[in-house]
Write a protein that holds these residues in place. Structure first.
Motif, PDB file in Angstrom:
ATOM      1  N   TYR A  97      -0.249  -3.685  -0.915  1.00 27.18           N
ATOM      2  CA  TYR A  97      -0.894  -3.993   0.360  1.00 27.18           C
ATOM      3  C   TYR A  97      -2.303  -4.490   0.068  1.00 27.18           C
ATOM      4  O   TYR A  97      -3.016  -3.893  -0.740  1.00 27.18           O
ATOM      5  N   PHE A  98      -2.677  -5.573   0.741  1.00 32.12           N
ATOM      6  CA  PHE A  98      -3.999  -6.136   0.476  1.00 32.12           C
ATOM      7  C   PHE A  98      -4.446  -6.976   1.660  1.00 32.12           C
ATOM      8  O   PHE A  98      -3.649  -7.380   2.510  1.00 32.12           O
ATOM      9  N   CYS A  99      -5.735  -7.236   1.734  1.00 35.13           N
ATOM     10  CA  CYS A  99      -6.277  -8.121   2.757  1.00 35.13           C
ATOM     11  C   CYS A  99      -6.350  -9.527   2.178  1.00 35.13           C
ATOM     12  O   CYS A  99      -7.064  -9.750   1.202  1.00 35.13           O
ATOM     13  N   PRO A 100      -5.621 -10.472   2.779  1.00 38.14           N
ATOM     14  CA  PRO A 100      -5.565 -11.814   2.202  1.00 38.14           C
ATOM     15  C   PRO A 100      -6.919 -12.527   2.239  1.00 38.14           C
ATOM     16  O   PRO A 100      -7.136 -13.480   1.492  1.00 38.14           O
TER      17      PRO A 100
ATOM     18  N   HIS B 269      -7.246   2.346   3.684  1.00 32.17           N
ATOM     19  CA  HIS B 269      -7.627   1.049   4.257  1.00 32.17           C
ATOM     20  C   HIS B 269      -6.557  -0.014   4.050  1.00 32.17           C
ATOM     21  O   HIS B 269      -6.500  -0.976   4.800  1.00 32.17           O
ATOM     22  N   ALA B 270      -5.759   0.137   3.022  1.00 34.89           N
ATOM     23  CA  ALA B 270      -4.787  -0.909   2.704  1.00 34.89           C
ATOM     24  C   ALA B 270      -3.354  -0.369   2.680  1.00 34.89           C
ATOM     25  O   ALA B 270      -2.491  -0.866   3.402  1.00 34.89           O
ATOM     26  N   TYR B 271      -3.140   0.665   1.883  1.00 34.76           N
ATOM     27  CA  TYR B 271      -1.779   1.139   1.635  1.00 34.76           C
ATOM     28  C   TYR B 271      -1.027   1.477   2.933  1.00 34.76           C
ATOM     29  O   TYR B 271      -1.518   2.232   3.773  1.00 34.76           O
TER      30      TYR B 271
ATOM     31  N   GLU C 166      -5.859   1.004  -2.825  1.00 32.62           N
ATOM     32  CA  GLU C 166      -7.122   1.367  -2.171  1.00 32.62           C
ATOM     33  C   GLU C 166      -8.336   0.932  -2.991  1.00 32.62           C
ATOM     34  O   GLU C 166      -9.303   0.401  -2.450  1.00 32.62           O
ATOM     35  N   ALA C 167      -8.268   1.163  -4.288  1.00 30.60           N
ATOM     36  CA  ALA C 167      -9.393   0.786  -5.158  1.00 30.60           C
ATOM     37  C   ALA C 167      -9.565  -0.733  -5.165  1.00 30.60           C
ATOM     38  O   ALA C 167     -10.691  -1.243  -5.095  1.00 30.60           O
ATOM     39  N   LEU C 168      -8.446  -1.465  -5.210  1.00 30.34           N
ATOM     40  CA  LEU C 168      -8.516  -2.923  -5.226  1.00 30.34           C
ATOM     41  C   LEU C 168      -9.076  -3.456  -3.906  1.00 30.34           C
ATOM     42  O   LEU C 168      -9.871  -4.389  -3.881  1.00 30.34           O
ATOM     43  N   TRP C 169      -8.669  -2.829  -2.802  1.00 31.25           N
ATOM     44  CA  TRP C 169      -9.189  -3.255  -1.496  1.00 31.25           C
ATOM     45  C   TRP C 169     -10.709  -3.047  -1.448  1.00 31.25           C
ATOM     46  O   TRP C 169     -11.455  -3.936  -1.053  1.00 31.25           O
ATOM     47  N   ARG C 170     -11.143  -1.879  -1.872  1.00 27.23           N
ATOM     48  CA  ARG C 170     -12.582  -1.583  -1.856  1.00 27.23           C
ATOM     49  C   ARG C 170     -13.368  -2.529  -2.750  1.00 27.23           C
ATOM     50  O   ARG C 170     -14.486  -2.919  -2.429  1.00 27.23           O
ATOM     51  N   ALA C 171     -12.760  -2.912  -3.871  1.00 30.50           N
ATOM     52  CA  ALA C 171     -13.452  -3.804  -4.812  1.00 30.50           C
ATOM     53  C   ALA C 171     -13.268  -5.274  -4.449  1.00 30.50           C
ATOM     54  O   ALA C 171     -13.833  -6.153  -5.099  1.00 30.50           O
TER      55      ALA C 171
END
Length: 294
Positions: free
Chosen positions: A278-281, A251-253, A189-194
């Motif tokens: 999980y991530f947005c490519p 948002h991601a996980y 989640e933190a990585l997605w937000r960043a």
DNA sequence: ATCGCGACCTGGTTGC
DNA sequence: TGCAACCAGGTCGCGA
């Protein structure tokens, strides 16, 4: 899957109900949860019986129950652990592992006045151990870093630690010696937000990027804490057996194939460290292969 | 010192 | 229908 917010909910719940309690008896129903205790199941029980609970403290995902403000019962919930407060007459849970009989405290959970603190753990990744002189901070977890919600958390040290490491930034987030309390869910989640891909090497992040990543981790965890813990996993319940809700904020996980809430691109799942990321490519582009040499 | 992998667990789900 | 394989994942021990 209890991470920091869930563990804090448990700590706070216990703290509210068991301070001053006298531990009248301890029953270890399965040896595995006390595997870390060199004294074994009986040794563990013998040293805890007769003690008085004076505090419940936490660092990262560990929490501990201080005994007479000197020693402690150190606890980790692992993946599926719960610490429940129940009336002594309540039926045993299927995965009840350790029972603590409490005296001298009352609770809504125990109308008869006979209260039990029960360690329940299906998968048994969690555990309990006796920590000598551990009331303030058990020596066996002194290596664990503070968490981002801790007022004494050293932000500059975190940024330096990230930027000096060549390993993947997600691995660094999960390293409890660098920053504690973050597990697979909040890391994603933190990585997605960043907008940072978890496989980006730590030393390829700028200072501001590392700082921003940390503030996103802090945000997502304090949000979860305000909600009473995430726990879309039915295995997790708080100290009184109540489930928390937070899944809609993810948002991601766990959202493989679903559209990214920012750009609509399907969320991808990839194997990482023997688990899933999980991530947005599009928002979090995969870093280019680090070149050999040069 | 640092890094990264595999073992440890159970039960629900998936695939044949 | 039955059974095996897979999956979830935090922490620790170990080898590189």
């Amino acid at each position: 899957m209890p991470e920091l917010p869930e563990v804090e909910v448990v700590r706070a719940g216990l703290s509210q109900h068991v301070l001053g309690a006298h531990i009248s008896h301890v029953q270890v129903l399965h040896p595995r949860p006390v595997r870390r205790d060199p004294a074994g199941p009986q040794g563990f029980a013998d040293r805890v019986v007769g003690r008085t609970i004076t505090a419940v403290r936490r660092r990262g995902k560990y929490f501990w129950i201080a005994l007479d403000e000197r020693d402690a019962v150190l606890a980790h919930l692992g993946m599926s652990g719960q610490m429940l407060l129940k009336d002594a007459d309540a039926a045993d849970e299927r995965h009840l592992r350790v029972r603590f009989g409490l005296e001298g405290v009352t609770s809504d959970s125990a109308p008869t006045g006979r209260l039990e603190m029960r360690f329940v753990d299906q998968r048994m990744f969690g555990g309990l151990s006796y920590a000598e002189d551990g009331a303030l901070l058990p020596p066996e977890i002194a290596h664990i870093a503070r968490d981002p919600l801790d007022s004494e958390f050293d932000e500059d040290a975190f940024v330096r630690a990230v930027r000096r490491r060549s390993s993947a930034v997600k691995r660094i987030l999960l390293n409890q010696d660098v920053v504690s309390g973050i597990g697979n869910i909040y890391a994603d989640e933190a990585l997605w937000r960043a907008r940072i891909h978890g496989e980006r090497p730590g030393d390829r992040l700028s200072g501001p990027q590392a700082r921003e990543l940390l503030s996103h981790a802090r945000e997502v965890m304090s949000h979860a804490l305000a909600q009473g813990g995430t726990s879309f996993d039915a295995l997790y319940v708080n100290v009184n057996g109540e489930s928390g809700y937070f899944d809609r904020s993810l948002h991601a996980y766990g959202r493989e194939g679903e559209p990214c809430d920012r750009c609509g691109t399907p969320i991808r799942r990839a194997a990482f460290m023997n688990r899933s990321s999980y991530f947005c490519p599009r928002c979090q582009p995969v870093p280019r292969r680090p070149r050999a040499g040069r």
